[in-house]
Design a protein around this motif. Structure first.
Motif, PDB file in Angstrom:
ATOM      1  N   PRO A  26       0.802  -1.227   0.000  1.00  0.00           N
ATOM      2  CA  PRO A  26       0.000   0.000   0.000  1.00  0.00           C
ATOM      3  C   PRO A  26       0.836   1.279   0.000  1.00  0.00           C
ATOM      4  CG  PRO A  26      -0.809  -1.550   1.655  1.00  0.00           C
ATOM      5  CD  PRO A  26       0.511  -2.063   1.177  1.00  0.00           C
ATOM      6  N   ALA A  27       2.063   1.203   0.517  1.00  0.00           N
ATOM      7  CA  ALA A  27       2.887   2.403   0.665  1.00  0.00           C
ATOM      8  C   ALA A  27       3.750   2.691  -0.554  1.00  0.00           C
ATOM      9  CB  ALA A  27       3.786   2.273   1.902  1.00  0.00           C
ATOM     10  N   ASP A  30       2.682   5.526  -3.159  1.00  0.00           N
ATOM     11  CA  ASP A  30       2.905   6.891  -2.682  1.00  0.00           C
ATOM     12  C   ASP A  30       4.387   7.235  -2.656  1.00  0.00           C
ATOM     13  OD1 ASP A  30       0.226   7.334  -2.398  1.00  0.00           O
ATOM     14  OD2 ASP A  30       0.172   7.096  -0.222  1.00  0.00           O
ATOM     15  N   THR A 158      -1.169  -5.500   5.637  1.00  0.00           N
ATOM     16  CA  THR A 158      -1.801  -4.271   5.147  1.00  0.00           C
ATOM     17  C   THR A 158      -2.538  -3.531   6.261  1.00  0.00           C
ATOM     18  OG1 THR A 158      -3.676  -5.625   4.392  1.00  0.00           O
ATOM     19  CG2 THR A 158      -2.019  -5.043   2.760  1.00  0.00           C
ATOM     20  N   THR A 161       0.015  -1.552   8.056  1.00  0.00           N
ATOM     21  CA  THR A 161       0.383  -0.369   7.278  1.00  0.00           C
ATOM     22  C   THR A 161      -0.621   0.760   7.493  1.00  0.00           C
ATOM     23  OG1 THR A 161       1.361  -1.816   5.607  1.00  0.00           O
ATOM     24  CG2 THR A 161       0.923   0.443   4.949  1.00  0.00           C
ATOM     25  N   THR A 166       4.825   5.896   6.914  1.00  0.00           N
ATOM     26  CA  THR A 166       5.536   5.265   5.799  1.00  0.00           C
ATOM     27  C   THR A 166       6.913   4.776   6.234  1.00  0.00           C
ATOM     28  OG1 THR A 166       4.369   6.667   4.207  1.00  0.00           O
ATOM     29  CG2 THR A 166       6.401   5.613   3.459  1.00  0.00           C
ATOM     30  N   THR A 169       6.611   1.704   8.355  1.00  0.00           N
ATOM     31  CA  THR A 169       6.171   0.558   7.560  1.00  0.00           C
ATOM     32  C   THR A 169       7.362  -0.210   7.010  1.00  0.00           C
ATOM     33  OG1 THR A 169       4.075   1.600   6.935  1.00  0.00           O
ATOM     34  CG2 THR A 169       4.917  -0.129   5.488  1.00  0.00           C
ATOM     35  N   ASN A 275      -5.005   7.073  -1.342  1.00  0.00           N
ATOM     36  CA  ASN A 275      -3.658   7.166  -0.787  1.00  0.00           C
ATOM     37  C   ASN A 275      -3.319   5.869  -0.053  1.00  0.00           C
ATOM     38  OD1 ASN A 275      -4.961   7.280   1.724  1.00  0.00           O
ATOM     39  ND2 ASN A 275      -4.913   9.517   1.767  1.00  0.00           N
ATOM     40  N   LYS A 276      -2.221   5.878   0.690  1.00  0.00           N
ATOM     41  CA  LYS A 276      -1.749   4.675   1.369  1.00  0.00           C
ATOM     42  C   LYS A 276      -2.826   4.051   2.257  1.00  0.00           C
ATOM     43  CE  LYS A 276       0.780   5.218   5.089  1.00  0.00           C
ATOM     44  NZ  LYS A 276       0.071   4.497   6.190  1.00  0.00           N
ATOM     45  N   ASP A 277      -3.528   4.866   3.016  1.00  0.00           N
ATOM     46  CA  ASP A 277      -4.516   4.334   3.949  1.00  0.00           C
ATOM     47  C   ASP A 277      -5.696   3.695   3.220  1.00  0.00           C
ATOM     48  OD1 ASP A 277      -2.925   5.203   5.989  1.00  0.00           O
ATOM     49  OD2 ASP A 277      -4.050   7.053   6.343  1.00  0.00           O
TER      50      ASP A 277
END
Length: 443
Positions: A26-27, A30, A158, A161, A166, A169, A275-277
């Motif tokens: 997920p990170a 970004d 995930t 995360t 970031t 993570t 975004n990442k979240d």
């Protein structure tokens, strides 16, 4: 249950390793966008570089996967697992230290170099390990449990995360990757196929500092013979119609899976400003549904329906969820499409189980390595096809407005795999005793 309890250390190893590799997914989008196109929601350079990276990794895996599978048949699964699990730590550690542009490029290059050997290797060898220790009738359920362990790690990774920065993570991912390698070396017993078949990579003579030149030459010749040839691959394809059909299904299934992976996150970021979240939320839904399916539904459905029917069901829902992503008209649609993983996760364990029944016990590594190699070939082709489509239809120069066009094309590739799966018929597995004895004597 004794067989499954004997696999507990493999399951824990796979959980820890998968936790480390999945939690950065997920990170990474970004991080890539921030390094290459700071402040932008759409970046063709990032899409092209990600596609190029995946294609080169797939090309390396195409060569390495059959070789690794073959070598594991001779030297043991544990010895071959050590290398990719150790190499995985390096690129994670770079981004754990810094995510500036220069460090991102260092990560990018080292990720390509290490993943050419690591990508899919741990999964391939773990499948061969299971095939060594589980009878044919229970393999599809055990493969499903193994995939369920991976899905559980996906969920936990995930979800972690979602609540970490970031920087944290990548630091946690690096620590977990190191822990998985150490755990595997200490606790995982090697899978011995045959005393005459398995041989240590480091002989006792080398450990004592004494090397016999003739013995060394013989070992080099044996290593060379272990490398798969085109004739070996063709022989596997010709060994049964079912095997060749499974290879075709595996190619198109992987073509669509990799295409979706290469396109989806950039599509959602450009279309709905994810975004990442939000990526983590989406992946948690996918992982929870997949875990429930593989750990609870698959062990029940596989004996009742057979892996051939279950494979077709999984591929049908794979097509459906890709089409839903491509036409997403609101931010909630991707989350609804993610629930389809309850069924589409059936496909990969079923393919592996079908393949495992077509070869003897001494060729499990070779067969699983070959199917992984087929998947790696798809990994080369898919980014080259779908990354340019994604970049084009997310840009202002698109020939017509359809941001999800590349994902719809991915769905058509999955549809080809679905129709091919309908042609696979259940056949009696090759006699393990006959094939196993022949191959072990040849070895």
């Amino acid at each position: 249950m004794e067989k499954l309890s004997g696999l507990r250390h493999l399951f824990m190893t796979i959980f820890l390793h998968s936790f480390a590799t999945f939690m950065v997914i997920p990170a990474i989008t970004d991080v890539t966008m921030a390094a290459l196109c700071p402040g932008k929601e759409e970046c063709s350079v990032a899409i092209y570089l990600s596609g190029f990276q995946q294609a080169i990794i797939g090309l390396g895996s195409l060569v390495m996967m059959p070789l690794v599978g073959n070598l594991s048949d001779k030297y043991g699964r544990k010895a071959l697992l050590t290398v990719p699990m150790t190499l995985t730590i390096i690129p994670l550690a770079i981004l754990a230290y810094s995510r500036t542009r220069s460090f991102f490029y260092a990560y990018y290059v080292l990720k390509i170099l290490t993943a050419m050997f690591c990508e899919g290797t741990v999964h391939c060898l773990s499948l061969a390990y299971v095939a060594d220790n589980v009878p044919e009738g229970r393999r599809v359920s055990t493969f499903g449990i193994l995939s369920g362990i991976g899905s559980c790690a996906f969920v936990c990774g995930t979800l972690s995360t979602r609540f970490l920065s970031t920087a944290s993570t990548f630091q946690v991912a690096t620590a977990m990757a190191m822990l998985s390698a150490v755990y595997m070396r200490i606790f995982l017993p090697d899978s011995i196929i045959n005393d005459n078949l398995s041989a240590p990579i480091l002989s006792q003579g080398k450990l004592d500092g004494i090397v016999n030149p003739d013995e060394e030459s013989d070992k080099k010749m044996q290593m060379f013979k272990t490398m798969p040839s085109i004739e070996d691959m063709l022989a596997l394809l010709k060994s049964s119609l079912t095997f060749s059909q499974a290879a075709i299904v595996s190619f198109f299934s992987n073509l669509s899976d990799v295409g979706l992976h290469a396109s989806l996150l950039y599509y959602l970021k450009a279309r709905f400003h994810f975004n990442k979240d939000q990526f983590a939320d989406l992946m948690v839904i996918t992982g929870v549904a997949g875990t429930i399916s593989q750990l609870l539904l698959m062990p029940v459905l596989a004996p009742a329906l057979g892996e051939e029917r279950l494979l077709a069901i999984g591929l049908f829902f794979s097509c459906a969820h890709m089409f839903f992503y491509s036409i997403a008209w609101s931010v909630w649609v991707p989350y609804a499409a993610a629930v389809f993983s309850l069924f589409y996760v059936f496909s990969q364990p079923c393919i592996r189980s079908i393949v495992s029944k077509q070869v003897g016990p001494c060729e499990q590594g070779k067969a699983q390595g070959f199917i992984s190699g087929i998947g790696s070939f798809a990994n080369v082709a898919s980014p080259l096809i779908f990354s340019p489509l994604t970049a084009l239809f997310l840009s202002e120069g698109a020939p017509f407005y359809f941001p999800g066009f590349s994902i719809m094309c991915v769905g058509f590739a999955s549809m080809i795999a679905f129709f091919q799966s309908l042609m696979i018929r259940a056949v009696p597995p090759i006699s393990s005793q006959r094939v196993g004895n022949y191959n072990c004597m040849e070895a």
